[in-house]
Write a protein that holds these residues in place. Structure first.
Motif, PDB file in Angstrom:
ATOM      1  N   LEU A 122       0.805  -1.217   0.000  1.00  0.00           N
ATOM      2  CA  LEU A 122       0.000   0.000   0.000  1.00  0.00           C
ATOM      3  C   LEU A 122       0.843   1.274   0.000  1.00  0.00           C
ATOM      4  CD1 LEU A 122      -2.790  -1.126   2.476  1.00  0.00           C
ATOM      5  CD2 LEU A 122      -2.861  -1.099  -0.006  1.00  0.00           C
ATOM      6  N   HIS A 125       2.120   1.476  -4.137  1.00  0.00           N
ATOM      7  CA  HIS A 125       1.110   1.597  -5.189  1.00  0.00           C
ATOM      8  C   HIS A 125      -0.255   1.846  -4.556  1.00  0.00           C
ATOM      9  CE1 HIS A 125       4.126  -0.013  -7.864  1.00  0.00           C
ATOM     10  NE2 HIS A 125       4.234  -1.100  -7.110  1.00  0.00           N
ATOM     11  N   THR A 126      -1.018   2.688  -5.204  1.00  0.00           N
ATOM     12  CA  THR A 126      -2.377   2.927  -4.747  1.00  0.00           C
ATOM     13  C   THR A 126      -3.277   1.820  -5.296  1.00  0.00           C
ATOM     14  OG1 THR A 126      -1.988   5.297  -4.829  1.00  0.00           O
ATOM     15  CG2 THR A 126      -4.270   4.578  -4.718  1.00  0.00           C
ATOM     16  N   VAL A 127      -4.056   1.235  -4.407  1.00  0.00           N
ATOM     17  CA  VAL A 127      -4.970   0.174  -4.801  1.00  0.00           C
ATOM     18  C   VAL A 127      -6.390   0.668  -4.564  1.00  0.00           C
ATOM     19  CG1 VAL A 127      -5.705  -2.188  -4.364  1.00  0.00           C
ATOM     20  CG2 VAL A 127      -3.294  -1.587  -4.174  1.00  0.00           C
ATOM     21  N   ASN A 128      -7.178   0.666  -5.631  1.00  0.00           N
ATOM     22  CA  ASN A 128      -8.553   1.141  -5.518  1.00  0.00           C
ATOM     23  C   ASN A 128      -9.492   0.069  -4.995  1.00  0.00           C
ATOM     24  OD1 ASN A 128      -7.855   3.657  -6.481  1.00  0.00           O
ATOM     25  ND2 ASN A 128      -8.145   3.034  -8.616  1.00  0.00           N
ATOM     26  N   SER A 129      -9.255  -1.160  -5.426  1.00  0.00           N
ATOM     27  CA  SER A 129     -10.165  -2.230  -5.053  1.00  0.00           C
ATOM     28  C   SER A 129      -9.414  -3.562  -5.026  1.00  0.00           C
ATOM     29  CB  SER A 129     -11.303  -2.296  -6.065  1.00  0.00           C
ATOM     30  OG  SER A 129     -12.092  -3.432  -5.838  1.00  0.00           O
TER      31      SER A 129
END
Length: 153
Positions: A122, A125-129
């Motif tokens: 996290l 990288h940005t994780v949306n879902s």
């Protein structure tokens, strides 16, 4: 000298599974007011005592004959539920030996989970879902200051 707690931990951990084909719960089944493990320890102690005095045993020695105990037998009627067995293994050994609580849901985990927690970074990288499977072992329900319930892990 045999320690009862050690034998119980060994039985829960599955040490005797390959020696005798009986569910582990039967080692803890009460026969009268004692478990099989307690009866086995008592029998072993009495057996040792009798073997030490075998040279002194006379044919009509009633005291020794009455103290000899019958060998305990292990039944195979009682059975723990799979989740109960796994939780006892985890409690005694710190790991699951004979399976995992999510094994029954392997199809769902394989088809519906996009990631494993260890795969997510996290901070990089940005994780949306994402979806993952988890097994909640313990929770505590509490009330907040505003009288709304919340769960503490």
């Amino acid at each position: 000298v045999v320690n009862k707690r050690v034998l119980e931990a060994l039985a829960i951990g599955g040490v005797f599974d390959n020696i005798i084909k009986v569910n582990r719960a039967n080692f803890f089944k009460h026969d009268g007011n004692q478990t099989f493990i307690e009866l086995a320890i008592q029998f072993r102690a009495q057996f040792s005592k009798n073997n030490c005095s075998v040279n002194q045993l006379e044919m009509f020695d009633q005291e020794t004959l009455t103290t000899m105990t019958k060998e305990p037998t292990l039944s195979d009627t009682e059975e723990w539920a799979r989740l109960e067995l796994l939780n006892k293994e985890k409690e005694v050994l710190g790991v699951y030996i004979s399976g995992h609580p999510l094994d029954d849901y392997s199809l769902e985990v394989k088809n519906f989970c996009s990631n494993q927690i260890r795969d997510l970074d996290l901070f990089q990288h940005t994780v949306n879902s994402f979806t993952f499977a988890a097994y909640v072992q313990k929770h505590v329900e509490r009330m907040g200051k505003n009288d709304k319930p919340y769960v503490k892990k």
